[in-house]
Design a protein around this motif. Structure first.
Motif, PDB file in Angstrom:
ATOM      1  N   THR A  41      37.590  66.249  21.561  1.00 44.75           N
ATOM      2  CA  THR A  41      37.339  65.234  20.538  1.00 44.75           C
ATOM      3  C   THR A  41      37.467  63.812  21.077  1.00 44.75           C
ATOM      4  O   THR A  41      37.022  62.859  20.438  1.00 44.75           O
ATOM      5  N   GLY A  42      38.112  63.659  22.213  1.00 46.32           N
ATOM      6  CA  GLY A  42      38.378  62.335  22.760  1.00 46.32           C
ATOM      7  C   GLY A  42      39.589  61.679  22.099  1.00 46.32           C
ATOM      8  O   GLY A  42      40.016  60.591  22.494  1.00 46.32           O
ATOM      9  N   LYS A  43      40.185  62.346  21.117  1.00 47.26           N
ATOM     10  CA  LYS A  43      41.323  61.778  20.359  1.00 47.26           C
ATOM     11  C   LYS A  43      42.590  61.756  21.214  1.00 47.26           C
ATOM     12  O   LYS A  43      42.869  62.717  21.941  1.00 47.26           O
ATOM     13  N   LEU A  99      49.165  73.978  23.072  1.00 47.88           N
ATOM     14  CA  LEU A  99      49.288  72.721  23.815  1.00 47.88           C
ATOM     15  C   LEU A  99      48.251  72.644  24.942  1.00 47.88           C
ATOM     16  O   LEU A  99      47.596  71.613  25.150  1.00 47.88           O
ATOM     17  N   MET A 100      48.061  73.758  25.653  1.00 43.62           N
ATOM     18  CA  MET A 100      47.070  73.761  26.746  1.00 43.62           C
ATOM     19  C   MET A 100      45.669  73.581  26.201  1.00 43.62           C
ATOM     20  O   MET A 100      44.858  72.851  26.774  1.00 43.62           O
ATOM     21  N   THR A 101      45.385  74.246  25.088  1.00 44.16           N
ATOM     22  CA  THR A 101      44.056  74.101  24.497  1.00 44.16           C
ATOM     23  C   THR A 101      43.831  72.652  24.055  1.00 44.16           C
ATOM     24  O   THR A 101      42.757  72.089  24.260  1.00 44.16           O
ATOM     25  N   MET A 102      44.862  72.042  23.494  1.00 44.20           N
ATOM     26  CA  MET A 102      44.712  70.671  23.017  1.00 44.20           C
ATOM     27  C   MET A 102      44.472  69.684  24.156  1.00 44.20           C
ATOM     28  O   MET A 102      43.650  68.792  24.058  1.00 44.20           O
ATOM     29  N   GLU A 103      45.203  69.829  25.271  1.00 42.19           N
ATOM     30  CA  GLU A 103      45.068  68.803  26.311  1.00 42.19           C
ATOM     31  C   GLU A 103      44.010  69.141  27.357  1.00 42.19           C
ATOM     32  O   GLU A 103      43.518  68.252  28.039  1.00 42.19           O
ATOM     33  N   MET A 104      43.674  70.441  27.472  1.00 39.26           N
ATOM     34  CA  MET A 104      42.767  70.839  28.547  1.00 39.26           C
ATOM     35  C   MET A 104      41.438  71.367  28.020  1.00 39.26           C
ATOM     36  O   MET A 104      40.424  71.273  28.698  1.00 39.26           O
ATOM     37  N   GLY A 105      41.434  71.944  26.821  1.00 36.11           N
ATOM     38  CA  GLY A 105      40.177  72.323  26.189  1.00 36.11           C
ATOM     39  C   GLY A 105      39.841  73.796  26.171  1.00 36.11           C
ATOM     40  O   GLY A 105      38.972  74.222  25.418  1.00 36.11           O
ATOM     41  N   PRO A 337      35.246  72.491  26.121  1.00 32.20           N
ATOM     42  CA  PRO A 337      34.620  71.342  26.772  1.00 32.20           C
ATOM     43  C   PRO A 337      35.040  71.236  28.240  1.00 32.20           C
ATOM     44  O   PRO A 337      36.045  71.831  28.634  1.00 32.20           O
ATOM     45  N   LEU A 338      34.318  70.462  29.020  1.00 34.93           N
ATOM     46  CA  LEU A 338      34.790  70.106  30.361  1.00 34.93           C
ATOM     47  C   LEU A 338      35.844  69.017  30.201  1.00 34.93           C
ATOM     48  O   LEU A 338      36.007  68.441  29.128  1.00 34.93           O
ATOM     49  N   ILE A 339      36.564  68.760  31.294  1.00 41.40           N
ATOM     50  CA  ILE A 339      37.767  67.942  31.157  1.00 41.40           C
ATOM     51  C   ILE A 339      37.464  66.483  30.782  1.00 41.40           C
ATOM     52  O   ILE A 339      38.224  65.859  30.059  1.00 41.40           O
ATOM     53  N   GLY A 365      21.296  74.569  31.017  1.00 36.82           N
ATOM     54  CA  GLY A 365      20.711  73.514  31.845  1.00 36.82           C
ATOM     55  C   GLY A 365      20.911  72.104  31.333  1.00 36.82           C
ATOM     56  O   GLY A 365      20.367  71.155  31.909  1.00 36.82           O
ATOM     57  N   ALA A 366      21.712  71.921  30.266  1.00 32.53           N
ATOM     58  CA  ALA A 366      21.864  70.566  29.722  1.00 32.53           C
ATOM     59  C   ALA A 366      23.215  70.397  29.041  1.00 32.53           C
ATOM     60  O   ALA A 366      23.835  71.378  28.609  1.00 32.53           O
ATOM     61  N   PRO A 367      23.673  69.132  28.906  1.00 34.66           N
ATOM     62  CA  PRO A 367      24.896  68.869  28.131  1.00 34.66           C
ATOM     63  C   PRO A 367      24.646  69.197  26.659  1.00 34.66           C
ATOM     64  O   PRO A 367      23.495  69.246  26.213  1.00 34.66           O
ATOM     65  N   VAL A 368      25.730  69.434  25.915  1.00 31.66           N
ATOM     66  CA  VAL A 368      25.606  69.677  24.473  1.00 31.66           C
ATOM     67  C   VAL A 368      25.812  68.340  23.762  1.00 31.66           C
ATOM     68  O   VAL A 368      26.772  67.622  24.064  1.00 31.66           O
ATOM     69  N   ASP A 369      24.904  67.995  22.844  1.00 30.18           N
ATOM     70  CA  ASP A 369      25.031  66.722  22.113  1.00 30.18           C
ATOM     71  C   ASP A 369      26.251  66.732  21.209  1.00 30.18           C
ATOM     72  O   ASP A 369      26.677  67.783  20.757  1.00 30.18           O
ATOM     73  N   GLY A 370      26.780  65.554  20.922  1.00 23.88           N
ATOM     74  CA  GLY A 370      27.891  65.449  19.971  1.00 23.88           C
ATOM     75  C   GLY A 370      29.185  65.052  20.651  1.00 23.88           C
ATOM     76  O   GLY A 370      29.192  64.646  21.814  1.00 23.88           O
ATOM     77  N   ASP A 371      30.312  65.173  19.897  1.00 20.98           N
ATOM     78  CA  ASP A 371      31.628  64.780  20.423  1.00 20.98           C
ATOM     79  C   ASP A 371      32.048  65.713  21.550  1.00 20.98           C
ATOM     80  O   ASP A 371      31.598  66.849  21.627  1.00 20.98           O
ATOM     81  N   GLY A 372      32.979  65.243  22.378  1.00 18.57           N
ATOM     82  CA  GLY A 372      33.539  66.099  23.431  1.00 18.57           C
ATOM     83  C   GLY A 372      32.571  66.225  24.592  1.00 18.57           C
ATOM     84  O   GLY A 372      31.433  65.751  24.551  1.00 18.57           O
TER      85      GLY A 372
END
Ligand code: NAD
Length: 493
Positions: A41-43, A99-105, A337-339, A365-372
């Motif tokens: 989320t970038g939060k 905690l790992m999911t929250m900070e690492m994804g 998501p990637l880091i 073959g492409a990034p996913v649009d949207g947050d993260g």
């Protein structure tokens, strides 16, 4: 939704935000801080104290002061602290996983898997702590005696990467405690929350003040630099990228420090025509997609015998298409998501260059649009053997497939890399497994198995993937030093 947010806030409130020095959590000496964000989320999740060089030296001071008394503790005492650590981490498994999911994804199911894997290093080394054998023998000419003992190497600097926030810490802290070493842990600034919570858990497990110190920081070299120049430090154990590992090896030369280096990889995943292709696809999914491909052991090059390449690629692409990207906390997410944005851009640049060089996109073959920072699970077919993507560590959910005709070619292609960490062989012929394993230059071989990491096995690489081993009996050796006592002939008059 509100319930999830409340659970996350409650968990974050349990995570210490200071530096752990001599058993106390404190602020940085200059009051500096840094933020940790959720890559989905970038939060911002938390603001932590950012250690300075002065704080790092205070941590070493604390480690050095208790080194002698800690080394003299009974192995059983150290074993039982580790065992209690294992039990507490296991009791708190849901906290550590979230905690790992929250900070690492990574998806929660994978985080739960990492808790089991990471905690196992504490249990394994609690069992190894009391089995640190020496030897006693008579010299070959029959007169004198040889006594070989092992002692803790001394205060260690442990530097960990962001991709396995719990396991990379326990894999170093576990054997260091077992051997009787004190330590300064510097977690990666992208995912330090798990290490902070883990260190607090070890204090609750009874680890004495000063044995484990934690200096999270926004400046990695600001911590490692002064510590590695200080003659009280005796070892550096590093897990991370090869370029940083090379720099640390140079720094370690100054004081001739013991080093353990777990560096980058470029794992070949070799599928022979006699393999069970469904099992190979299952293994390929595990070897590629664990941690969204952000693993040093991640299959990075799929080398498939030409006669089965089309069938393998189609099945593999279908399995990749069935995955679902999303925040790791959502129940149906299989790919997180990637880091960060830079990591996603790097992955996309490799894919774009491969396609320009002639590869075809089977799926993704492409990034996913949207947050993260999400990237589509991707399979590339017909990748030319000189494409950059086959030489670089991809660190993302992208699988390049290339073909070979003969076993000799497969071996030559596998070895055409400066890395030598993990490799995978799929074949029904066990003789072929022995032949190929003997000839490929890799520290780890998965035979019909896509995930082989285990606390009881020696993990580590050759060539530019590093030196030293973590886990297994070898994992303890890394934290001990050998002393030989030559004893004069006891029968001499
Ligand atoms: P990285 O090298 O950027 O960082 C690793 C750690 O080193 C972090 O704590 C970072 O803060 C610190 N660091 C960075 N620059 C430093 C410097 N100049 N001096 C001292 N410390 C410094 O790696 P990363 O991006 O965190 O992790 C990904 C890399 O780690 C990949 O290459 C992956 O293959 C490797 N890795 C290897 C293993 C293994 O067991 N071989 C396991 C996991 C990850």
């Amino acid at each position: 939704m509100a319930e999830t947010a409340a659970r996350e806030a409650e968990l974050l409130a349990k995570v210490p935000t200071g530096l752990l020095i001599n058993g106390e959590w404190r602020d940085a000496s200059d009051g500096g801080t840094f933020e940790v964000a959720d890559p989905a989320t970038g939060k911002v999740l938390a603001t932590l104290a950012s250690a300075t060089s002065e704080d790092a030296l205070a941590a070493l001071d604390a480690a050095d002061k208790v080194q002698a008394s800690w080394a003299r503790t009974a192995p059983r005492e150290r074993a039982e602290i580790l065992r209690r650590g294992f039990e507490l981490v296991t009791e708190r498994a849901e906290d550590f996983a979230l905690l790992m999911t929250m900070e690492m994804g990574k998806p929660l199911a994978e985080s739960r898997g990492e808790v089991v894997y990471g905690a196992e290093f504490l249990r394994w080394f609690s069992e190894e702590a009391v089995r640190d054998y020496g030897r006693y023998l008579t010299t070959p000419e029959g007169k004198n005696k040889i006594l070989v003992t092992r002692k803790p190497v001394g205060p260690c600097l442990l530097i960990t990467p962001w991709n396995f926030p719990l396991a990379m810490a326990t894999r170093k802290v576990g054997p260091a405690i077992a051997a009787g070493c004190t330590m300064v842990l510097k977690p990666a600034k992208l995912t330090p929350l798990t290490s902070q919570y883990f260190a607090q858990t070890m204090i609750e497990a009874g680890l004495p003040a000063g044995v484990l110190n934690v200096v999270s920081s926004k400046s990695a070299s600001g911590i490692s630099g002064p510590l590695m120049q200080d003659s009280r430090l005796r070892k550096v154990s590093f897990t991370g990228s090869t370029p940083v590992g090379k720099q640390l090896l140079k720094d370690a030369a100054n004081n001739v420090l013991r080093t353990s280096m777990e560096l980058g990889g470029n794992a070949p995943f070799i599928v022979f025509e006699d393999a069970d292709l469904d099992k190979a696809v299952e293994g390929a999914m595990a070897a590629k997609m664990r941690n969204m491909g952000e693993a040093c052991t991640a299959a990075n090059r799929f080398l498939v015998q030409a006669s089965v390449a089309e069938e393998f690629t189609t099945k593999f692409a279908n399995a990749m298409k069935a995955l679902k990207t999303g925040r790791g906390t959502e129940a149906d997410t299989t790919v997180g998501p990637l880091i960060d944005g830079g990591a996603r851009d790097d992955v996309h640049a490799l894919v774009t260059a491969a396609v320009e060089a002639g590869a075809s996109v089977s799926t993704g073959g492409a990034p996913v649009d949207g947050d993260g920072y999400f990237y589509q699970p991707t399979v590339l077919a017909n990748v030319p053997n000189d494409a950059d993507i086959l030489r670089s560590e991809i660190f993302g959910p992208v699988a390049p497939v290339t073909t070979f005709e003969t076993e000799e070619q497969a071996i030559a292609l596998a070895n055409a890399s400066e890395y030598g960490l993990a490799s995978y062989i799929y074949s029904r012929d066990v003789n072929r497994m022995f032949r190929v394993s003997e000839q490929i230059e890799f520290g780890l071989v998965g035979y019909n198995a896509g995930v082989i990491s285990n606390a009881a096995a020696p993990f580590g690489g050759v060539k530019q993937s590093g030196m030293g081993r973590e886990g297994g009996a070898e994992g303890l050796d890394e934290y001990t030093t050998v002393q030989y006592i030559g004893i004069a002939d006891p029968y001499a008059k």
